[in-house]
Design a protein around this motif. Structure first.
Motif, short mmCIF file in Angstrom:
data_model
loop_
_atom_site.label_atom_id
_atom_site.label_comp_id
_atom_site.label_asym_id
_atom_site.label_seq_id
_atom_site.Cartn_x
_atom_site.Cartn_y
_atom_site.Cartn_z
N GLY A 77 0.81 -1.21 0.00
CA GLY A 77 0.00 0.00 0.00
C GLY A 77 0.84 1.26 0.00
O GLY A 77 0.56 2.21 -0.75
N LEU A 78 1.89 1.30 0.82
CA LEU A 78 2.74 2.50 0.87
C LEU A 78 3.51 2.69 -0.43
O LEU A 78 3.70 3.82 -0.89
CB LEU A 78 3.70 2.39 2.06
N ALA A 79 3.98 1.59 -1.02
CA ALA A 79 4.66 1.70 -2.31
C ALA A 79 3.71 2.21 -3.38
O ALA A 79 4.09 3.05 -4.23
CB ALA A 79 5.25 0.35 -2.71
N THR A 80 2.47 1.74 -3.35
CA THR A 80 1.47 2.22 -4.31
C THR A 80 1.15 3.69 -4.09
O THR A 80 1.03 4.46 -5.05
CB THR A 80 0.19 1.38 -4.20
N ALA A 81 1.01 4.10 -2.83
CA ALA A 81 0.74 5.51 -2.53
C ALA A 81 1.89 6.39 -3.00
O ALA A 81 1.67 7.49 -3.54
CB ALA A 81 0.51 5.69 -1.03
N ALA A 109 -3.26 7.01 5.24
CA ALA A 109 -3.87 7.09 6.57
C ALA A 109 -4.12 5.71 7.15
O ALA A 109 -3.90 5.47 8.35
CB ALA A 109 -5.19 7.87 6.49
N ALA A 110 -4.58 4.77 6.32
CA ALA A 110 -4.86 3.42 6.82
C ALA A 110 -3.57 2.66 7.11
O ALA A 110 -3.41 2.03 8.16
CB ALA A 110 -5.71 2.66 5.81
N ASP A 111 -2.60 2.72 6.19
CA ASP A 111 -1.39 1.92 6.35
C ASP A 111 -0.49 2.44 7.46
O ASP A 111 0.27 1.67 8.07
CB ASP A 111 -0.62 1.89 5.03
N ALA A 112 -0.54 3.74 7.74
CA ALA A 112 0.28 4.27 8.84
C ALA A 112 -0.11 3.63 10.16
O ALA A 112 0.75 3.34 11.01
CB ALA A 112 0.11 5.79 8.92
N LEU A 113 -1.40 3.38 10.37
CA LEU A 113 -1.84 2.72 11.60
C LEU A 113 -1.48 1.23 11.59
O LEU A 113 -1.03 0.68 12.59
CB LEU A 113 -3.34 2.90 11.78
N ILE A 114 -1.68 0.58 10.45
CA ILE A 114 -1.44 -0.86 10.39
C ILE A 114 0.02 -1.18 10.65
O ILE A 114 0.35 -2.23 11.23
CB ILE A 114 -1.91 -1.41 9.02
N THR A 234 -8.57 -7.01 4.73
CA THR A 234 -9.23 -5.72 4.56
C THR A 234 -8.24 -4.68 4.04
O THR A 234 -8.58 -3.87 3.16
CB THR A 234 -9.84 -5.24 5.88
N ALA A 235 -7.01 -4.69 4.57
CA ALA A 235 -6.00 -3.75 4.11
C ALA A 235 -5.68 -3.97 2.64
O ALA A 235 -5.54 -3.00 1.87
CB ALA A 235 -4.74 -3.89 4.95
N VAL A 236 -5.58 -5.22 2.22
CA VAL A 236 -5.31 -5.51 0.81
C VAL A 236 -6.46 -5.05 -0.06
O VAL A 236 -6.26 -4.42 -1.11
CB VAL A 236 -5.05 -7.02 0.62
N ALA A 237 -7.70 -5.35 0.36
CA ALA A 237 -8.87 -4.97 -0.43
C ALA A 237 -9.02 -3.46 -0.53
O ALA A 237 -9.23 -2.91 -1.62
CB ALA A 237 -10.13 -5.60 0.16
#
Length: 290
Positions: A77-81, A109-114, A234-237
């Motif tokens: 997710g971070l690489a995609t962002a 925002a989501a990945d920073a918490l995960i 959920t993170a992947v989706a």
């Protein structure tokens, strides 16, 4: 946003201060945000390699595997962002750039918490909970979750005001903020609510497991392990949906960005509010317990 000259003549609009009432240059900030997400993705990758290469203390393999399950979608997710922010840094259409950053910011925002939840699982994996480290990380998780939700609400509100030139209807703003506050309350309840008691000891226990260790085993290997799997999926989706949407936005031609219908702006801001909020809620639910 307006374009001068012939209908097929493109005039660049790089979010210069004052253009169409826009007072934030999302294009100018995209390069720094791309670097920030890339650095975070690099740290997550380093953590993945380190965890895979290190031997865990006895009983720590399960906790380490739960951390890995959360680290991997964060890295993607971070690489995609970072990639999406890099695309925005080359934009010449202001409204399209603002929309692209809406999706990139939701992923961040989501990945920073995960990432923090994944780090918390490494504490019991390497026997680092003798001085209340897990309890401290749980407080940090709650703070980060609430802060991320607040930033998502502010981002959605700012997007509507930017693309609609501050002509947002009041009911849409209050619904949006109400949904965000409701998710903040849900996150707090999930974080505070104690785990259910362990079921009775089954007849045949797994090899090497005694009845007195059954509650802790059921808590980690059954209950929390299932929650971690839900959070990772959920993170992947969520990351995949937001990344695909952001990529589609990049490919829409400039002539379609002269104006944006209010219903479309409200839909986009609502989607980028609810999706990362779901990822945040499932991540908090999957956090380890002291």
């Amino acid at each position: 946003m307006t374009y001068l000259g012939e209908p097929d003549q493109f005039i660049p609009d790089t979010c210069v201060l004052g253009t169409d009432g826009i007072d934030w240059n999302s294009i100018a900030s995209a390069g720094a945000m791309s670097a920030f997400c890339g650095i975070m993705a690099g740290f997550v990758l380093a953590g993945l390699v380190t965890v895979i290469g290190q031997k865990n203390p006895p009983g720590g393999d399960g906790h380490a595997s739960r951390g890995l399950k959360l680290f991997l979608p964060c890295f993607i997710g971070l690489a995609t962002a970072s990639y999406l922010y890099a695309l925005t840094s080359g934009e010449l259409v202001c409204t399209r750039a603002i929309t692209e950053q809406l999706f990139s910011g939701a992923i961040l925002a989501a990945d920073a918490l995960i990432v923090i939840v994944a780090l918390a699982w490494l504490l019991p994996a390497y026997d680092r909970n003798r001085h209340g480290e897990v309890r401290f990380f749980r407080g940090l998780i709650q703070f980060t979750a609430q802060f991320s939700m607040l930033m998502i609400i502010v981002s959605a509100d700012g997007f509507n005001n930017s693309v609609l030139q501050r002509q947002v209807v009041g009911w849409a703003t209050w619904i949006e903020r109400g949904v965000g506050v409701a998710f903040m309350a849900v996150v707090l309840i999930i974080w505070w609510k104690p785990l259910p008691p362990a079921p009775p000891v089954p007849g045949p226990l797994p090899r090497g497991l005694t009845s007195d260790r059954w509650p802790a085993y059921w808590r980690d290997e059954t209950l929390l392990n299932g929650r971690v799997q839900v959070a990772a999926r959920t993170a992947v989706a969520v990351g995949g949906l937001l990344a695909v949407a952001g990529g589609c936005v990049v490919g829409i031609a400039w002539e379609h960005w002269t104006t944006m219908e209010p219903w479309l702006a409200y839909t986009l801001s609502g989607v980028t509010l609810v999706l990362p909020a779901l990822a945040i809620a499932t991540a908090v639910r999957a956090a380890p317990r002291a």
